[in-house]
Scaffold this motif. Structure first.
Motif, PDB file in Angstrom:
ATOM      1  N   PRO A 143       5.899 -11.845   1.194  1.00 26.63           N
ATOM      2  CA  PRO A 143       5.283 -10.516   1.124  1.00 26.63           C
ATOM      3  C   PRO A 143       4.828 -10.071   2.516  1.00 26.63           C
ATOM      4  N   LEU A 144       5.174  -8.857   2.882  1.00 24.47           N
ATOM      5  CA  LEU A 144       4.796  -8.328   4.187  1.00 24.47           C
ATOM      6  C   LEU A 144       3.686  -7.292   4.081  1.00 24.47           C
ATOM      7  N   ARG A 145       3.726  -6.503   3.013  1.00 21.12           N
ATOM      8  CA  ARG A 145       2.704  -5.471   2.816  1.00 21.12           C
ATOM      9  C   ARG A 145       2.665  -5.106   1.340  1.00 21.12           C
ATOM     10  N   ALA A 146       1.482  -4.901   0.816  1.00 26.79           N
ATOM     11  CA  ALA A 146       1.326  -4.460  -0.562  1.00 26.79           C
ATOM     12  C   ALA A 146       0.346  -3.301  -0.586  1.00 26.79           C
ATOM     13  N   GLY A 147       0.871  -2.090  -0.760  1.00 25.24           N
ATOM     14  CA  GLY A 147       0.033  -0.910  -0.838  1.00 25.24           C
ATOM     15  C   GLY A 147      -0.023  -0.365  -2.250  1.00 25.24           C
ATOM     16  N   ARG A 148      -0.649   0.778  -2.410  1.00 23.45           N
ATOM     17  CA  ARG A 148      -0.799   1.371  -3.740  1.00 23.45           C
ATOM     18  C   ARG A 148       0.519   1.884  -4.274  1.00 23.45           C
ATOM     19  N   THR A 149       1.366   2.444  -3.397  1.00 19.26           N
ATOM     20  CA  THR A 149       2.624   3.034  -3.853  1.00 19.26           C
ATOM     21  C   THR A 149       3.860   2.341  -3.301  1.00 19.26           C
ATOM     22  N   THR A 150       3.690   1.452  -2.321  1.00 20.33           N
ATOM     23  CA  THR A 150       4.831   0.805  -1.678  1.00 20.33           C
ATOM     24  C   THR A 150       4.485  -0.642  -1.340  1.00 20.33           C
ATOM     25  N   ALA A 151       5.448  -1.526  -1.549  1.00 24.11           N
ATOM     26  CA  ALA A 151       5.306  -2.914  -1.121  1.00 24.11           C
ATOM     27  C   ALA A 151       6.596  -3.324  -0.427  1.00 24.11           C
ATOM     28  N   GLN A 152       6.459  -4.112   0.635  1.00 28.83           N
ATOM     29  CA  GLN A 152       7.622  -4.611   1.367  1.00 28.83           C
ATOM     30  C   GLN A 152       7.633  -6.131   1.341  1.00 28.83           C
ATOM     31  N   ILE A 153       8.824  -6.691   1.078  1.00 33.70           N
ATOM     32  CA  ILE A 153       8.960  -8.130   0.916  1.00 33.70           C
ATOM     33  C   ILE A 153      10.237  -8.589   1.617  1.00 33.70           C
ATOM     34  N   ARG A 154      10.132  -9.663   2.393  1.00 38.04           N
ATOM     35  CA  ARG A 154      11.312 -10.278   2.990  1.00 38.04           C
ATOM     36  C   ARG A 154      11.837 -11.350   2.035  1.00 38.04           C
ATOM     37  N   THR A 155      13.133 -11.334   1.771  1.00 36.00           N
ATOM     38  CA  THR A 155      13.730 -12.300   0.858  1.00 36.00           C
ATOM     39  C   THR A 155      14.912 -12.990   1.539  1.00 36.00           C
ATOM     40  N   GLN A 156      15.142 -14.236   1.172  1.00 36.24           N
ATOM     41  CA  GLN A 156      16.245 -15.009   1.742  1.00 36.24           C
ATOM     42  C   GLN A 156      16.912 -15.836   0.653  1.00 36.24           C
ATOM     43  N   LEU A 157      18.243 -15.854   0.691  1.00 40.04           N
ATOM     44  CA  LEU A 157      19.038 -16.665  -0.228  1.00 40.04           C
ATOM     45  C   LEU A 157      19.580 -17.866   0.535  1.00 40.04           C
ATOM     46  N   TRP A 158      19.242 -19.063   0.055  1.00 38.94           N
ATOM     47  CA  TRP A 158      19.647 -20.304   0.689  1.00 38.94           C
ATOM     48  C   TRP A 158      20.547 -21.109  -0.236  1.00 38.94           C
ATOM     49  N   GLN A 159      21.518 -21.787   0.356  1.00 43.24           N
ATOM     50  CA  GLN A 159      22.295 -22.784  -0.378  1.00 43.24           C
ATOM     51  C   GLN A 159      22.247 -24.067   0.453  1.00 43.24           C
ATOM     52  N   GLY A 160      21.537 -25.045  -0.066  1.00 41.19           N
ATOM     53  CA  GLY A 160      21.242 -26.217   0.745  1.00 41.19           C
ATOM     54  C   GLY A 160      20.376 -25.800   1.922  1.00 41.19           C
ATOM     55  N   SER A 161      20.776 -26.193   3.121  1.00 42.78           N
ATOM     56  CA  SER A 161      20.025 -25.826   4.326  1.00 42.78           C
ATOM     57  C   SER A 161      20.590 -24.597   5.019  1.00 42.78           C
ATOM     58  N   THR A 162      21.554 -23.905   4.367  1.00 47.33           N
ATOM     59  CA  THR A 162      22.220 -22.759   4.979  1.00 47.33           C
ATOM     60  C   THR A 162      21.638 -21.447   4.467  1.00 47.33           C
ATOM     61  N   LEU A 163      21.181 -20.614   5.388  1.00 47.21           N
ATOM     62  CA  LEU A 163      20.738 -19.268   5.039  1.00 47.21           C
ATOM     63  C   LEU A 163      21.976 -18.389   4.876  1.00 47.21           C
ATOM     64  N   CYS A 164      22.152 -17.835   3.677  1.00 48.51           N
ATOM     65  CA  CYS A 164      23.366 -17.071   3.368  1.00 48.51           C
ATOM     66  C   CYS A 164      23.157 -15.563   3.469  1.00 48.51           C
ATOM     67  N   THR A 165      22.072 -15.073   2.896  1.00 46.59           N
ATOM     68  CA  THR A 165      21.800 -13.633   2.864  1.00 46.59           C
ATOM     69  C   THR A 165      20.308 -13.406   3.027  1.00 46.59           C
ATOM     70  N   GLU A 166      19.958 -12.406   3.818  1.00 48.05           N
ATOM     71  CA  GLU A 166      18.550 -12.034   4.000  1.00 48.05           C
ATOM     72  C   GLU A 166      18.410 -10.545   3.738  1.00 48.05           C
ATOM     73  N   ALA A 167      17.308 -10.148   3.112  1.00 46.29           N
ATOM     74  CA  ALA A 167      17.112  -8.730   2.824  1.00 46.29           C
ATOM     75  C   ALA A 167      15.645  -8.355   2.934  1.00 46.29           C
ATOM     76  N   MET A 168      15.427  -7.141   3.396  1.00 54.29           N
ATOM     77  CA  MET A 168      14.112  -6.506   3.342  1.00 54.29           C
ATOM     78  C   MET A 168      14.101  -5.605   2.116  1.00 54.29           C
ATOM     79  N   VAL A 169      13.144  -5.814   1.242  1.00 53.26           N
ATOM     80  CA  VAL A 169      13.077  -5.101  -0.030  1.00 53.26           C
ATOM     81  C   VAL A 169      11.836  -4.213  -0.051  1.00 53.26           C
ATOM     82  N   THR A 170      12.013  -2.980  -0.487  1.00 55.57           N
ATOM     83  CA  THR A 170      10.890  -2.061  -0.692  1.00 55.57           C
ATOM     84  C   THR A 170      10.747  -1.799  -2.179  1.00 55.57           C
ATOM     85  N   LEU A 171       9.535  -1.987  -2.693  1.00 55.45           N
ATOM     86  CA  LEU A 171       9.242  -1.751  -4.102  1.00 55.45           C
ATOM     87  C   LEU A 171       8.375  -0.505  -4.250  1.00 55.45           C
ATOM     88  N   GLY A 172       8.488   0.127  -5.402  1.00 57.82           N
ATOM     89  CA  GLY A 172       7.694   1.313  -5.701  1.00 57.82           C
ATOM     90  C   GLY A 172       7.743   1.584  -7.185  1.00 57.82           C
TER      91      GLY A 172
END
Length: 262
Positions: free
Chosen positions: A73-102
């Motif tokens: 979690p990077l920020r949690a506000g009243r109308t918006t939240a931002q979260i960094r997410t990462q998909l791993w397989q074993g020790s390999t980082l495969c996909t990373e995304a910045m997600v905005t929720l509302g």
């Protein structure tokens, strides 16, 4: 055939099983991977109810099977939240995304400069098979029902239109309605626009950014995919999706490699 909900299920410890049905050839579909990351972001305590934006970078193609997702979690506000997410397989980082929720609703737009793409009805459009010409297997087309505009499939018969766009209807084959997560699959359509331009070969996504504009009405979505420029074996693709009420519900732009066969 499994459901989208089952294919994107996440354990409380972030464990996931990457479903081979949600793939193009042997490569897992980019929109599916982003949907997994989006679901993980929504699973955190006190988060807002809907994914509204996501920007993903595809580093290494994961294989079907066990993987794990981490969230920060990077920020949690009243109308918006931002979260960094990462998909791993074993020790390999495969996909990373910045997600905005509302919080999304289903209200009509105050203004829109984008008219829905004009398509014949679904029965007059061409159902994309899971077994493409030449024996190429597209498992995704068993879980997503796609009907392409009959004027946009000339590439399949050796006569690409070379207009730089492909459009069609999409439904989830499990019968469920589209939602803010599953729309990420619709925003990464198959086939790539490069085929319409007469360029065969693989088009792996490097980066994809998507925005979800409102909750879609029940029924299929219309999706239009278009290219703007191809330079140095790189291309952009822009996707727009309209719901059964003709409202823009989601849009995306991606940067992809163009890899013609040798």
């Amino acid at each position: 055939m499994g459901t989208f909900a089952d294919a994107t299920a996440i354990g409380t410890d972030g464990s996931v099983t990457l479903d081979p049905q949600w793939a193009v050839g042997t490569k897992l579909h980019g929109g599916y991977l982003l949907a997994l990351l989006g679901r993980a972001a929504l699973a955190g305590p006190g988060t807002l109810p809907h994914l509204t934006a996501i920007s993903g970078t595809f580093l290494t193609a994961p294989d079907a099977g066990p993987a794990r997702i981490t969230t920060e979690p990077l920020r949690a506000g009243r109308t918006t939240a931002q979260i960094r997410t990462q998909l791993w397989q074993g020790s390999t980082l495969c996909t990373e995304a910045m997600v905005t929720l509302g919080t999304l609703d289903d209200t009509d737009p105050w203004w829109s400069g984008l008219d829905p793409v004009d398509l014949p009805d679904e029965t007059s459009c061409f159902r994309t098979p899971s077994q493409a010409p030449g024996g190429f297997h597209i498992p995704l087309m068993d879980v997503v029902e796609q009907h392409l505009h009959p004027e946009h499939i000339g590439f399949a018969f050796g006569t690409p239109a070379r207009r730089g766009h492909i459009a069609g209807w999409q439904r989830l084959a499990d019968g469920s309605d589209w939602d803010p997560l599953s729309l990420l699959v619709a925003l990464d359509p198959v086939p790539p626009v490069s085929l319409d331009l007469g360029i065969p070969g693989w088009v792996p996504t490097i980066q994809l950014t998507a925005y979800i504009r409102r909750l879609p009405a029940p029924g299929p979505v219309k999706v239009r995919l278009s290219a703007g420029d191809i330079t140095g074996e790189r291309m952009d693709e822009t996707a727009h999706a309209w719901d059964s009420k003709g409202r823009l519900v989601a849009q995306a732009i991606q940067y992809a490699a163009v890899r013609p066969p040798a």
